[in-house]
Structures are given as C-alpha cells and as structure tokens.
Design a protein around this motif. Sequence first.
Motif, PDB file in Angstrom:
ATOM      1  N   ILE A 152       0.837  -1.193   0.000  1.00  0.00           N
ATOM      2  CA  ILE A 152       0.000   0.000   0.000  1.00  0.00           C
ATOM      3  C   ILE A 152       0.880   1.254   0.000  1.00  0.00           C
ATOM      4  O   ILE A 152       2.101   1.168   0.119  1.00  0.00           O
ATOM      5  CB  ILE A 152      -0.947   0.013   1.210  1.00  0.00           C
ATOM      6  N   GLN A 153       0.245   2.402  -0.137  1.00  0.00           N
ATOM      7  CA  GLN A 153       0.955   3.673  -0.107  1.00  0.00           C
ATOM      8  C   GLN A 153       0.642   4.405   1.196  1.00  0.00           C
ATOM      9  O   GLN A 153      -0.504   4.438   1.652  1.00  0.00           O
ATOM     10  CB  GLN A 153       0.547   4.542  -1.301  1.00  0.00           C
ATOM     11  N   THR A 154       1.683   4.994   1.791  1.00  0.00           N
ATOM     12  CA  THR A 154       1.502   5.696   3.065  1.00  0.00           C
ATOM     13  C   THR A 154       2.092   7.106   3.039  1.00  0.00           C
ATOM     14  O   THR A 154       2.313   7.699   4.086  1.00  0.00           O
ATOM     15  CB  THR A 154       2.148   4.903   4.223  1.00  0.00           C
ATOM     16  N   LEU A 155       2.323   7.634   1.828  1.00  0.00           N
ATOM     17  CA  LEU A 155       2.811   9.010   1.738  1.00  0.00           C
ATOM     18  C   LEU A 155       2.339   9.673   0.443  1.00  0.00           C
ATOM     19  O   LEU A 155       1.554  10.611   0.471  1.00  0.00           O
ATOM     20  CB  LEU A 155       4.344   9.064   1.839  1.00  0.00           C
ATOM     21  N   ALA A 156       2.811   9.187  -0.691  1.00  0.00           N
ATOM     22  CA  ALA A 156       2.428   9.758  -1.986  1.00  0.00           C
ATOM     23  C   ALA A 156       1.555   8.765  -2.750  1.00  0.00           C
ATOM     24  O   ALA A 156       1.089   7.768  -2.195  1.00  0.00           O
ATOM     25  CB  ALA A 156       3.673  10.112  -2.790  1.00  0.00           C
ATOM     26  N   HIS A 157       1.319   9.046  -4.042  1.00  0.00           N
ATOM     27  CA  HIS A 157       0.473   8.195  -4.891  1.00  0.00           C
ATOM     28  C   HIS A 157      -0.943   8.054  -4.331  1.00  0.00           C
ATOM     29  O   HIS A 157      -1.594   7.023  -4.539  1.00  0.00           O
ATOM     30  CB  HIS A 157       1.094   6.803  -5.064  1.00  0.00           C
ATOM     31  N   LEU A 158      -1.428   9.069  -3.648  1.00  0.00           N
ATOM     32  CA  LEU A 158      -2.748   8.984  -3.029  1.00  0.00           C
ATOM     33  C   LEU A 158      -3.704  10.047  -3.579  1.00  0.00           C
ATOM     34  O   LEU A 158      -4.665  10.430  -2.909  1.00  0.00           O
ATOM     35  CB  LEU A 158      -2.626   9.104  -1.508  1.00  0.00           C
ATOM     36  N   GLU A 159      -3.453  10.497  -4.790  1.00  0.00           N
ATOM     37  CA  GLU A 159      -4.298  11.539  -5.378  1.00  0.00           C
ATOM     38  C   GLU A 159      -5.759  11.113  -5.436  1.00  0.00           C
ATOM     39  O   GLU A 159      -6.664  11.879  -5.095  1.00  0.00           O
ATOM     40  CB  GLU A 159      -3.800  11.886  -6.783  1.00  0.00           C
ATOM     41  N   ARG A 160      -6.010   9.876  -5.887  1.00  0.00           N
ATOM     42  CA  ARG A 160      -7.397   9.420  -6.017  1.00  0.00           C
ATOM     43  C   ARG A 160      -8.064   9.252  -4.652  1.00  0.00           C
ATOM     44  O   ARG A 160      -9.288   9.388  -4.542  1.00  0.00           O
ATOM     45  CB  ARG A 160      -7.442   8.089  -6.780  1.00  0.00           C
TER      46      ARG A 160
END
Length: 284
Positions: free
Chosen positions: A185-193
């Motif tokens: 999973i992502q816990t900093l970036a790549h969370l735009e959606r």
Amino acid sequence: MKFRLDQSAANVREGLELLLEERGHELGTEGESTAVREQPVICWEQEGEHEISVSLKHGVLTIRCREKVHFFRGFMKALEYLGTHGADSELELQELELRESACFQSSGAMLDCSRNGVLKVGKIKEYIRRMASLGMNLMMLYTEETYEVPEYPYFGAFRGRYTREELKSCDDYAELFGIEIVPCIQTLAHLERALHWPQVDAALRDTEDILMVGEEKTYVFIEQLLRAVSGTFRTRRGHIGMDEAWSLGLGNYRFKNGFVPSHQLMEQHLARVCAIAQKYSLQP
C-alpha cells in the motif's frame, strides 16, 4: 492422465487438483484401486532446505523438498516430462531424476492492481497457479486505494476496489500452494485518487497526492489503512510505499511550517509509520 496421491502428500491435494484440472488431468479418489498401472503414485518427502529433487521409478513419483510451493514446482517439471515422453502407455519403463536449488528465500511478482487496471479475483488466482508452477513463494498486490477501508467509504470508490472478503479469498487460495501474499500500500504519496474527494479532511493534504507529514490526523488515517490490511492477510509483512513523493513538504506543509528538507520529513514520517505497523504486528 490420472494420478494417485500417497498419504505423505495429502495436504497438497486441493492445490494439486486445481493445477491438474487446468491442464486436463485428474487426481484419483481416495480408496481407489492401487493396481492401476497407468496412474503414477505421487509421494512427498519433506526434507532438505532449498533443494528440490524429483524422481520417477516404477510408477512412483517422489518429490523431495521442504517448502510446499517447491512441491508444486517439482511436480510440474515431472508433468512436463511425462507429457513430452508420452508416459501414459509404458509408465513403468519411464524414469526421471531431476534436481534444482532455490537461489532466493523469497521470489515472486508484484501485480499492479491500481490505476484503472484492477485485476479480477479470478485473474489473481490464475497468477497464483502460474507462480506455484514456477515455485515462486511471494506475491505482492500493489493497491494504492483499491482495497476496502471501513472508515472511508469513498476510498477506492468507482475504481474497482477489492472487498475484504475478496482479498481474504485470494489469501486463502495462495495458502493452498504455499504462497505468501504481502499487501503493498501507499503511506505518503500516490494517493491523489484517495485524497481528491471533498469528504476527505483537507488537513491530510500536503499536495494533491502527498499526505501532510507531522499532522496527527495523517497518522490516524494511516493507522486505519494498516489496520485494514493487517486484518485481511495472514502474513505479518506489509509494504509501506513512500516512493515518488517529489513535492514532499512543498505544498500546504510549507505554508504551515516553512521549508524543511524533504529527507528530514521522510525520516520523521518513516519512524511514525513503522511504529504504527509494529502496533499491528506488521513487519514493514
């Protein structure tokens, strides 16, 4: 072709049946007559560390290895041999000796299940069967926000996210073959959606795709993500992605706190996230 299973290999029956059925073969039922010469008997001797040994003599196929997934690797090599040599008709005359060594403790693949490319559950299970055939024991599912988080109904909405039950079914399926599924999973970036919904607290955003480091609400959010995956998979490993945070600290964080070098923010954030992961017995 039909095979019979020795009691020594009873705990691989379900996985073996799936691989055989996919290739047009079958496994004999328990109690079936042992006098049938055309049915190789499959035995599993659990020994060694990273060695795989396969032998076929007098109609008995013996696979020696420690890991369950290596059993399937050995069996598929034997099946390839039997198919190539047409062993159905004169099985007792066929002999095979094969040895391999696994070079890595973990080997496998990461499947990208984000960016509108969310694999269906059936396709993930197909990949699991392929990996078992190759002796690969690790699968990583890369999910930015395409998994279910109970506290955030918009998390992964309209993106083909997996329900917890779907991911559990994949994990149970992988277990049949001795394959570990590790959530990625992502816990900093790549969370735009995940962050673009108006229902998401604006305090979580540094930039449009990066979380606000140092904000307590950020770590409540991350704890909810980690709790969701820790309760879904049997593994105690979790991949906590923090890649490509190019503008870390240069958005709302800078307006609020001034300029702080990104490597310092990364170190601070990593320590907090690791502590949360360990709270749920996850090895990050």
